[in-house]
Design a protein around this motif. Structure first.
Motif, PDB file in Angstrom:
ATOM      1  N   GLU A 160      35.265  43.287  52.100  1.00 16.10           N
ATOM      2  CA  GLU A 160      35.738  42.361  51.076  1.00 16.10           C
ATOM      3  C   GLU A 160      35.264  42.815  49.691  1.00 16.10           C
ATOM      4  O   GLU A 160      36.020  42.806  48.719  1.00 16.10           O
ATOM      5  N   LEU A 161      33.999  43.262  49.661  1.00 16.45           N
ATOM      6  CA  LEU A 161      33.429  43.767  48.414  1.00 16.45           C
ATOM      7  C   LEU A 161      34.209  44.989  47.927  1.00 16.45           C
ATOM      8  O   LEU A 161      34.512  45.129  46.750  1.00 16.45           O
ATOM      9  N   GLU A 162      34.514  45.886  48.898  1.00 12.26           N
ATOM     10  CA  GLU A 162      35.290  47.087  48.581  1.00 12.26           C
ATOM     11  C   GLU A 162      36.668  46.708  48.044  1.00 12.26           C
ATOM     12  O   GLU A 162      37.163  47.325  47.101  1.00 12.26           O
ATOM     13  N   LEU A 163      37.269  45.697  48.681  1.00 14.17           N
ATOM     14  CA  LEU A 163      38.592  45.243  48.239  1.00 14.17           C
ATOM     15  C   LEU A 163      38.542  44.678  46.824  1.00 14.17           C
ATOM     16  O   LEU A 163      39.425  44.937  46.019  1.00 14.17           O
ATOM     17  N   ARG A 164      37.484  43.903  46.550  1.00 11.60           N
ATOM     18  CA  ARG A 164      37.339  43.343  45.200  1.00 11.60           C
ATOM     19  C   ARG A 164      37.211  44.452  44.159  1.00 11.60           C
ATOM     20  O   ARG A 164      37.807  44.406  43.106  1.00 11.60           O
ATOM     21  N   LYS A 165      36.389  45.466  44.519  1.00 12.01           N
ATOM     22  CA  LYS A 165      36.196  46.592  43.599  1.00 12.01           C
ATOM     23  C   LYS A 165      37.502  47.357  43.407  1.00 12.01           C
ATOM     24  O   LYS A 165      37.790  47.881  42.351  1.00 12.01           O
TER      25      LYS A 165
ATOM     26  N   GLN B 105      45.350  37.725  44.432  1.00 14.72           N
ATOM     27  CA  GLN B 105      45.108  38.625  43.310  1.00 14.72           C
ATOM     28  C   GLN B 105      45.837  39.959  43.508  1.00 14.72           C
ATOM     29  O   GLN B 105      46.441  40.494  42.584  1.00 14.72           O
TER      30      GLN B 105
ATOM     31  N   ALA C 215      42.794  40.995  53.425  1.00 12.70           N
ATOM     32  CA  ALA C 215      43.066  40.385  52.119  1.00 12.70           C
ATOM     33  C   ALA C 215      43.566  38.951  52.295  1.00 12.70           C
ATOM     34  O   ALA C 215      43.262  38.073  51.490  1.00 12.70           O
TER      35      ALA C 215
ATOM     36  N   ILE D 200      40.479  46.400  43.155  1.00 15.21           N
ATOM     37  CA  ILE D 200      41.353  45.882  42.097  1.00 15.21           C
ATOM     38  C   ILE D 200      40.848  46.350  40.738  1.00 15.21           C
ATOM     39  O   ILE D 200      41.586  46.921  39.949  1.00 15.21           O
ATOM     40  N   ASP D 201      39.538  46.153  40.504  1.00 12.48           N
ATOM     41  CA  ASP D 201      38.965  46.538  39.212  1.00 12.48           C
ATOM     42  C   ASP D 201      39.022  48.038  38.970  1.00 12.48           C
ATOM     43  O   ASP D 201      39.177  48.490  37.841  1.00 12.48           O
TER      44      ASP D 201
ATOM     45  N   THR E 130      40.527  36.671  53.379  1.00 11.72           N
ATOM     46  CA  THR E 130      39.551  36.419  52.322  1.00 11.72           C
ATOM     47  C   THR E 130      40.177  35.730  51.110  1.00 11.72           C
ATOM     48  O   THR E 130      39.461  35.390  50.173  1.00 11.72           O
TER      49      THR E 130
ATOM     50  N   LEU F 271      41.941  37.202  48.997  1.00 10.52           N
ATOM     51  CA  LEU F 271      42.138  38.200  47.939  1.00 10.52           C
ATOM     52  C   LEU F 271      43.610  38.581  47.783  1.00 10.52           C
ATOM     53  O   LEU F 271      44.001  39.180  46.782  1.00 10.52           O
TER      54      LEU F 271
END
Ligand code: C2E
Ligand code: MG
Ligand code: MG
Ligand code: MG
Length: 287
Positions: free
Chosen positions: A28-33, A89, A81, A35-36, A84, A86
């Motif tokens: 999940e952390l990897e997925l959030r990163k 987004q 995704a 996007i950025d 979570t 995500l």
């Protein structure tokens, strides 16, 4: 399951569950990163008009190019995704990117190109979905009529009220609706008749059987789906065309549109341009 807990308060299952949640949290952390860090990219797979062999548009398919894991398939990370949340987004990014790309192609003269974007059932649950689509269309100066939203029959797991209100709101915006992977889900024909959908995409599993020794029943299914679509005044697309026999069969049986590796694999925008848009002529294909 508190009964399973020992005196020390630890359950037998806890280490495993903890491990699983840590792994999911990491991804999940990897997925959030992702996007950025701009690790997502869209590939585009053309759809052709089987009568003219002309490209009518394409489907945007997301890819995740992770710095160490390499290309991660959407079949792997889309479910996460969704779990979570995500996906909202990510889905917004996909839509914006696809609309921006289609604007470029329209400006380059391909002004009837239809861009198809996949949306998951989870996105359909969001009351903000319609507002988001409207905003992106406005921001990217993209006409609603050149956007198609692909949904699978999995949306039928949502309440009828939710699906109907979202689909009708999409129709009011002027966006087209395609039922993806048709024939693999559980929706009844009565249900299909109720849906304000414009396009039926015949699932690859039916197309796979065409041209095989024992293809009779599947090609009958393909024919039945083509007739069904026509009687419901829907356009019909065959997905997963991999060989010439299949394309000949589909043309013979008046399937209107086709998509598959035989025509083209999904490609980055620039490769699609090189392959199909080099001359300033209409986009034709030699099949
Ligand atoms: P889908 O929407 O049914 O897309 C078709 C899938 O079949 C794509 O896989 C495509 O690359 C593949 N395909 C197309 N033609 C052929 C063929 O001739 N042979 C074979 N073997 N495969 C073919 P992909 O890109 O891996 O996507 C898998 C699924 O992930 C999609 O199925 C869609 O449900 C989901 N997905 C992809 N992008 C997005 C996205 O942006 N948002 C959401 N929510 N889902 C997405
Ligand atoms: Mg699709
Ligand atoms: Mg599909
Ligand atoms: Mg599929």
């Amino acid at each position: 399951w508190s009964k399973d807990k020992g005196k020390d308060g630890f359950s037998f299952y806890e280490p495993h569950m903890k491990e699983k949640s840590v792994r999911i949290m990491q991804l999940e952390l990897e997925l959030r990163k992702a996007i950025d860090n701009n690790e997502f990219i869209l590939y585009y797979q053309p759809k052709i008009d089987l009568k003219t062999n002309e490209i009518s548009g394409c489907e945007a398919l997301i890819r995740w190019n992770h710095p160490t894991m390499g290309m991660v398939s959407p079949a792997e990370f889309i479910p996460l995704a969704e779990e979570t949340g995500l996906i909202s987004q990510i889905g917004e990014w996909v839509l914006r990117e696809a609309c921006l790309q289609n604007r470029k192609w329209h400006e380059a003269g391909y002004n009837n190109f239809i861009m198809a974007v996949n949306m998951s059932a989870h996105q359909f649950k969001q009351p903000t979905m319609i507002g988001m689509i409207e905003r992106i269309l406005h921001e990217t100066n993209h006409e609603a009529k050149h956007l198609e939203i692909e949904v699978t029959e999995s949306v039928s797991m949502l309440s009828e009220e939710v699906i109907m209100s979202q689909l009708y709101a999409l129709k009011r915006l002027g966006v087209s609706i395609a039922i993806d992977d048709f024939g693999t889900g559980y929706s009844s024909l009565k249900y299909l008749d109720m849906l304000p959908a414009d396009v039926l995409k015949i699932d690859k599993s039916f197309i796979d059987e065409i041209g095989r020794m024992n293809h009779l029943s599947s090609s009958l299914m393909t024919n039945a789906i083509i007739s069904l679509a026509k009687s419901l005044k829907m356009k019909v697309v065959a997905e997963g065309i991999e060989n010439i026999d299949q394309i000949h069969y589909l043309k013979l049986h008046n399937c209107e549109y086709g998509q598959g590796y035989l025509i083209s694999k999904p490609l980055p925008a620039c490769e699609l341009e090189m392959k199909f848009m080099r001359s300033n002529e209409k986009v034709f294909l030699a099949v």
